[in-house]
Design a protein around this motif. Structure first.
Motif, PDB file in Angstrom:
ATOM      1  N   ASN A 170       0.856  -1.191   0.000  1.00  0.00           N
ATOM      2  CA  ASN A 170       0.000   0.000   0.000  1.00  0.00           C
ATOM      3  C   ASN A 170       0.895   1.244   0.000  1.00  0.00           C
ATOM      4  OD1 ASN A 170      -1.902   1.975   0.336  1.00  0.00           O
ATOM      5  ND2 ASN A 170      -2.592   1.309   2.359  1.00  0.00           N
ATOM      6  N   LYS A 171       1.313   1.687  -1.183  1.00  0.00           N
ATOM      7  CA  LYS A 171       2.273   2.791  -1.306  1.00  0.00           C
ATOM      8  C   LYS A 171       1.701   4.121  -0.820  1.00  0.00           C
ATOM      9  CE  LYS A 171       5.611   0.320  -3.105  1.00  0.00           C
ATOM     10  NZ  LYS A 171       4.988  -0.994  -3.052  1.00  0.00           N
ATOM     11  N   SER A 172       0.387   4.209  -0.646  1.00  0.00           N
ATOM     12  CA  SER A 172      -0.204   5.460  -0.168  1.00  0.00           C
ATOM     13  C   SER A 172       0.195   5.761   1.283  1.00  0.00           C
ATOM     14  CB  SER A 172      -1.731   5.410  -0.279  1.00  0.00           C
ATOM     15  OG  SER A 172      -2.268   4.429   0.595  1.00  0.00           O
ATOM     16  N   LEU A 173       0.800   4.795   1.962  1.00  0.00           N
ATOM     17  CA  LEU A 173       1.233   4.999   3.348  1.00  0.00           C
ATOM     18  C   LEU A 173       2.501   5.834   3.449  1.00  0.00           C
ATOM     19  CD1 LEU A 173       0.751   1.429   4.863  1.00  0.00           C
ATOM     20  CD2 LEU A 173      -0.678   3.430   5.231  1.00  0.00           C
ATOM     21  N   GLU A 174       3.132   6.117   2.324  1.00  0.00           N
ATOM     22  CA  GLU A 174       4.446   6.766   2.359  1.00  0.00           C
ATOM     23  C   GLU A 174       4.417   8.108   3.082  1.00  0.00           C
ATOM     24  OE1 GLU A 174       8.067   8.059  -0.663  1.00  0.00           O
ATOM     25  OE2 GLU A 174       6.354   6.932  -1.417  1.00  0.00           O
ATOM     26  N   ASP A 175       3.428   8.915   2.820  1.00  0.00           N
ATOM     27  CA  ASP A 175       3.353  10.225   3.466  1.00  0.00           C
ATOM     28  C   ASP A 175       3.242  10.084   4.978  1.00  0.00           C
ATOM     29  OD1 ASP A 175       3.025  13.199   3.270  1.00  0.00           O
ATOM     30  OD2 ASP A 175       1.123  12.696   4.227  1.00  0.00           O
ATOM     31  N   GLU A 176       2.431   9.134   5.451  1.00  0.00           N
ATOM     32  CA  GLU A 176       2.307   8.896   6.892  1.00  0.00           C
ATOM     33  C   GLU A 176       3.627   8.425   7.484  1.00  0.00           C
ATOM     34  OE1 GLU A 176      -1.400   6.817   8.198  1.00  0.00           O
ATOM     35  OE2 GLU A 176      -1.756   6.689   6.041  1.00  0.00           O
ATOM     36  N   ILE A 177       4.299   7.522   6.774  1.00  0.00           N
ATOM     37  CA  ILE A 177       5.556   6.957   7.267  1.00  0.00           C
ATOM     38  C   ILE A 177       6.617   8.045   7.429  1.00  0.00           C
ATOM     39  CG2 ILE A 177       7.513   5.522   6.555  1.00  0.00           C
ATOM     40  CD1 ILE A 177       5.417   3.514   5.480  1.00  0.00           C
ATOM     41  N   VAL A 178       6.729   8.915   6.442  1.00  0.00           N
ATOM     42  CA  VAL A 178       7.791   9.928   6.452  1.00  0.00           C
ATOM     43  C   VAL A 178       7.402  11.152   7.268  1.00  0.00           C
ATOM     44  CG1 VAL A 178       9.171  11.497   5.015  1.00  0.00           C
ATOM     45  CG2 VAL A 178       8.716   9.159   4.238  1.00  0.00           C
ATOM     46  N   ASN A 179       6.193  11.670   7.085  1.00  0.00           N
ATOM     47  CA  ASN A 179       5.827  12.960   7.675  1.00  0.00           C
ATOM     48  C   ASN A 179       5.047  12.868   8.984  1.00  0.00           C
ATOM     49  OD1 ASN A 179       7.012  14.477   5.538  1.00  0.00           O
ATOM     50  ND2 ASN A 179       5.250  13.986   4.255  1.00  0.00           N
TER      51      ASN A 179
ATOM     52  N   VAL B 205      12.543   8.917   8.995  1.00  0.00           N
ATOM     53  CA  VAL B 205      13.953   9.297   8.852  1.00  0.00           C
ATOM     54  C   VAL B 205      14.530   9.753  10.190  1.00  0.00           C
ATOM     55  CG1 VAL B 205      15.576  10.857   7.709  1.00  0.00           C
ATOM     56  CG2 VAL B 205      13.662   9.887   6.421  1.00  0.00           C
ATOM     57  N   ARG B 206      13.809  10.616  10.877  1.00  0.00           N
ATOM     58  CA  ARG B 206      14.276  11.095  12.181  1.00  0.00           C
ATOM     59  C   ARG B 206      14.473   9.940  13.158  1.00  0.00           C
ATOM     60  NH1 ARG B 206       9.831  13.874  15.671  1.00  0.00           N
ATOM     61  NH2 ARG B 206       9.457  11.648  16.113  1.00  0.00           N
ATOM     62  N   GLU B 207      13.491   9.043  13.209  1.00  0.00           N
ATOM     63  CA  GLU B 207      13.567   7.915  14.133  1.00  0.00           C
ATOM     64  C   GLU B 207      14.713   6.975  13.786  1.00  0.00           C
ATOM     65  OE1 GLU B 207      11.351   7.314  16.970  1.00  0.00           O
ATOM     66  OE2 GLU B 207      11.339   9.448  16.515  1.00  0.00           O
ATOM     67  N   THR B 208      14.887   6.719  12.495  1.00  0.00           N
ATOM     68  CA  THR B 208      15.970   5.827  12.078  1.00  0.00           C
ATOM     69  C   THR B 208      17.330   6.421  12.402  1.00  0.00           C
ATOM     70  OG1 THR B 208      14.586   5.019  10.265  1.00  0.00           O
ATOM     71  CG2 THR B 208      16.928   4.523  10.146  1.00  0.00           C
ATOM     72  N   ARG B 209      17.487   7.713  12.149  1.00  0.00           N
ATOM     73  CA  ARG B 209      18.766   8.363  12.443  1.00  0.00           C
ATOM     74  C   ARG B 209      19.095   8.250  13.934  1.00  0.00           C
ATOM     75  NH1 ARG B 209      19.730  14.174   9.983  1.00  0.00           N
ATOM     76  NH2 ARG B 209      21.816  13.572  10.698  1.00  0.00           N
TER      77      ARG B 209
ATOM     78  N   ASN C 138      12.965  13.828   0.076  1.00  0.00           N
ATOM     79  CA  ASN C 138      12.870  14.614   1.299  1.00  0.00           C
ATOM     80  C   ASN C 138      14.292  15.054   1.667  1.00  0.00           C
ATOM     81  OD1 ASN C 138      12.822  15.208   4.230  1.00  0.00           O
ATOM     82  ND2 ASN C 138      10.712  14.490   4.120  1.00  0.00           N
ATOM     83  N   GLU C 139      14.478  16.337   1.989  1.00  0.00           N
ATOM     84  CA  GLU C 139      15.814  16.847   2.288  1.00  0.00           C
ATOM     85  C   GLU C 139      16.435  16.165   3.512  1.00  0.00           C
ATOM     86  OE1 GLU C 139      17.826  18.753   0.579  1.00  0.00           O
ATOM     87  OE2 GLU C 139      16.341  18.963  -1.024  1.00  0.00           O
ATOM     88  N   GLU C 140      15.592  15.539   4.348  1.00  0.00           N
ATOM     89  CA  GLU C 140      16.125  14.794   5.501  1.00  0.00           C
ATOM     90  C   GLU C 140      17.003  13.625   5.060  1.00  0.00           C
ATOM     91  OE1 GLU C 140      12.349  13.850   7.549  1.00  0.00           O
ATOM     92  OE2 GLU C 140      13.272  14.782   9.297  1.00  0.00           O
ATOM     93  N   PHE C 141      16.796  13.160   3.849  1.00  0.00           N
ATOM     94  CA  PHE C 141      17.549  12.005   3.363  1.00  0.00           C
ATOM     95  C   PHE C 141      19.055  12.270   3.356  1.00  0.00           C
ATOM     96  CE2 PHE C 141      13.728  10.521   0.558  1.00  0.00           C
ATOM     97  CZ  PHE C 141      13.038  10.170   1.716  1.00  0.00           C
ATOM     98  N   VAL C 142      19.460  13.535   3.098  1.00  0.00           N
ATOM     99  CA  VAL C 142      20.892  13.863   3.047  1.00  0.00           C
ATOM    100  C   VAL C 142      21.544  13.563   4.392  1.00  0.00           C
ATOM    101  CG1 VAL C 142      22.596  15.693   2.706  1.00  0.00           C
ATOM    102  CG2 VAL C 142      20.566  15.596   1.251  1.00  0.00           C
ATOM    103  N   GLY C 143      20.895  13.982   5.489  1.00  0.00           N
ATOM    104  CA  GLY C 143      21.432  13.696   6.820  1.00  0.00           C
ATOM    105  C   GLY C 143      21.488  12.210   7.105  1.00  0.00           C
ATOM    106  N   LEU C 144      20.488  11.471   6.628  1.00  0.00           N
ATOM    107  CA  LEU C 144      20.473  10.022   6.812  1.00  0.00           C
ATOM    108  C   LEU C 144      21.639   9.372   6.066  1.00  0.00           C
ATOM    109  CD1 LEU C 144      19.091   7.515   7.942  1.00  0.00           C
ATOM    110  CD2 LEU C 144      17.580   7.534   5.961  1.00  0.00           C
ATOM    111  N   PHE C 145      21.912   9.834   4.839  1.00  0.00           N
ATOM    112  CA  PHE C 145      23.083   9.321   4.108  1.00  0.00           C
ATOM    113  C   PHE C 145      24.345   9.525   4.949  1.00  0.00           C
ATOM    114  CE2 PHE C 145      20.803  10.543  -0.097  1.00  0.00           C
ATOM    115  CZ  PHE C 145      20.088   9.355  -0.069  1.00  0.00           C
ATOM    116  N   GLY C 146      24.425  10.693   5.599  1.00  0.00           N
ATOM    117  CA  GLY C 146      25.594  10.975   6.441  1.00  0.00           C
ATOM    118  C   GLY C 146      25.718  10.013   7.605  1.00  0.00           C
TER     119      GLY C 146
END
Length: 399
Positions: A189-198, A203-207, A254-262
């Motif tokens: 269910n790809k429509s969940l993406e917005d809920e997962i990220v925003n 990203v914040r939790e994973t970091r 999402n610009e948060e991805f750059v920090g996650l790459f780091g």
């Protein structure tokens, strides 16, 4: 017995978790030589170790013990509420999910509904946390959630994640398992993406989890000194695998991805020499991000992913598997920089990114490295069962 099983490596566990052993346990139960309670405690621990050590075992499915468990689950579930033994049913369902690799829809539905009740327990004492951890680990096996209605149990899974974000009631393994469970729904269910990220702030939790786990790992210990991986290392690798999965299928930047790459770059460098498995997971993550055209090449550059991939491909200890992954990464980067990409509006920025990567590769002598690997590509393709381009110039970024 639990301690013995926990000390086993993957090969040792595979050698004892066999159909013969399971059928032997079934006989002991039938002859009343052991109680069902003790067997379930043992088998839950076996199943937990099996999942954590990433051991694939499909022999349990054909055993008499598995057939007995299936019948017991169905029979117990059909009892009236005041006659039902909820604890027995939960233990049976957890064993069933942990030890099997595939699940009939009827049994999957019963098990998920039953185990979620346990997973929703919000008590913060150690016993409750361990029970919730086991429940979520068992549920995280259910990638076949697609067989269920796409909205079924989604609210409960989100509740578990959100409650932990506010109250920190889960163990690290339990929290990662809850996210894996949620990601299995995202797959269907790809429509969940917005809920997962925003909404759930993936990203914040994973970091945060990666940073905290990294502090718990003894990065200087040699592999020969580690008879078994610590739980922190196992959970860290599970997060990296989850990241790779998400970045393969996510559909917006999402610009948060750059920090996650780091963060992943930091793990990659910390694991140098002593934790090859973690380095491999980091490389897989960067390759997955590069393959997804929604991920900006400029973001991979800013996050220093391209830097560490350049460093790694020049290592004398580079093995064939990682050589394939990194060559594939640079092949994709080169292909993507040759033409305008999806949603790209600033041609000047793309050309600037292309020049920066070209200069980095030239400065590090990577073109010479690619050329030196030319004779190995056919061998690597055969070994990795894939197809890298045999045209060496396709790995170069050309201005």
């Amino acid at each position: 017995m639990n301690e013995v099983i926990e000390e086993m490596d993957e090969e040792g566990l595979e050698s004892v978790v066999t159909a013969e052993v399971f059928n032997g346990i079934y006989t002991m139960i039938e002859e009343k030589k052991v109680t069902m309670k003790n067997i379930l405690l043992l088998l839950k621990h076996v199943g937990c170790c099996k999942v954590l050590k990433r051991v694939f075992i499909d022999e349990f499915e054909v055993t008499s013990l598995n057939k007995r468990f299936e019948k017991m689950i169905i029979d117990e579930n059909e009892k009236k509420k005041d006659e039902k033994n909820e604890k027995l049913l939960t233990d049976l369902c957890e064993c069933y999910l942990l030890l099997n690799e595939e699940f009939p829809s009827e049994l999957l539905s019963i098990c998920v509904r039953c185990i979620l009740k346990e997973a929703l327990n919000k008590e913060e004492n150690e016993k409750a946390q361990k029970e919730v951890e086991m429940a979520l680990l068992a549920l995280s096996k259910c990638f076949y959630f697609g067989k269920l209605d796409k909205e079924l149990y989604l609210g409960e899974i989100k509740e578990i994640v959100q409650y932990h974000q506010e109250h920190h009631n889960l163990t690290r393994l339990a929290y990662q398992s809850a996210w894996k469970l949620l990601m299995s729904r995202f797959y269907f269910n790809k429509s969940l993406e917005d809920e997962i990220v925003n909404e759930l702030h993936f990203v914040r939790e994973t970091r945060r989890e990666l940073e905290e786990l990294s502090k718990c790992v003894d990065w200087k210990r040699k592999k020969v000194e580690r008879e078994k991986e610590t739980k922190e290392v196992i959970v860290l690798m599970k997060w990296l695998q989850l990241l790779e999965f998400f970045f393969r299928f996510c559909s917006f930047w999402n610009e948060e991805f750059v920090g996650l790459f780091g963060n992943v770059v930091q793990l990659f460098r910390a694991s140098s020499g002593n934790h090859r498995e973690i380095r491999g997971e980091c490389i897989d993550f960067f390759r997955a991000a590069a393959e997804n055209k929604i991920m900006k090449v400029e973001g991979l550059l800013k996050g220093r992913a391209i830097d560490v991939m350049m460093e790694e491909i020049q290592q004398p200890t580079l093995d064939d598997a990682n050589a394939f992954r990194i060559l594939r990464f640079f092949l994709i980067i080169s292909e993507r920089l040759k033409k305008k990409e999806i949603f790209e509006t600033d041609e000047a920025k793309r050309k600037a990114t292309k020049r920066k990567i070209f200069e980095k590769l030239e400065e590090e002598g990577c073109e010479d490295t690619f050329t030196s690997l030319y004779g190995e590509i056919s061998f690597i393709n055969d070994k990795c069962h894939d197809a890298l381009s045999l045209t060496i110039s396709e790995y170069f970024v050309i201005i």
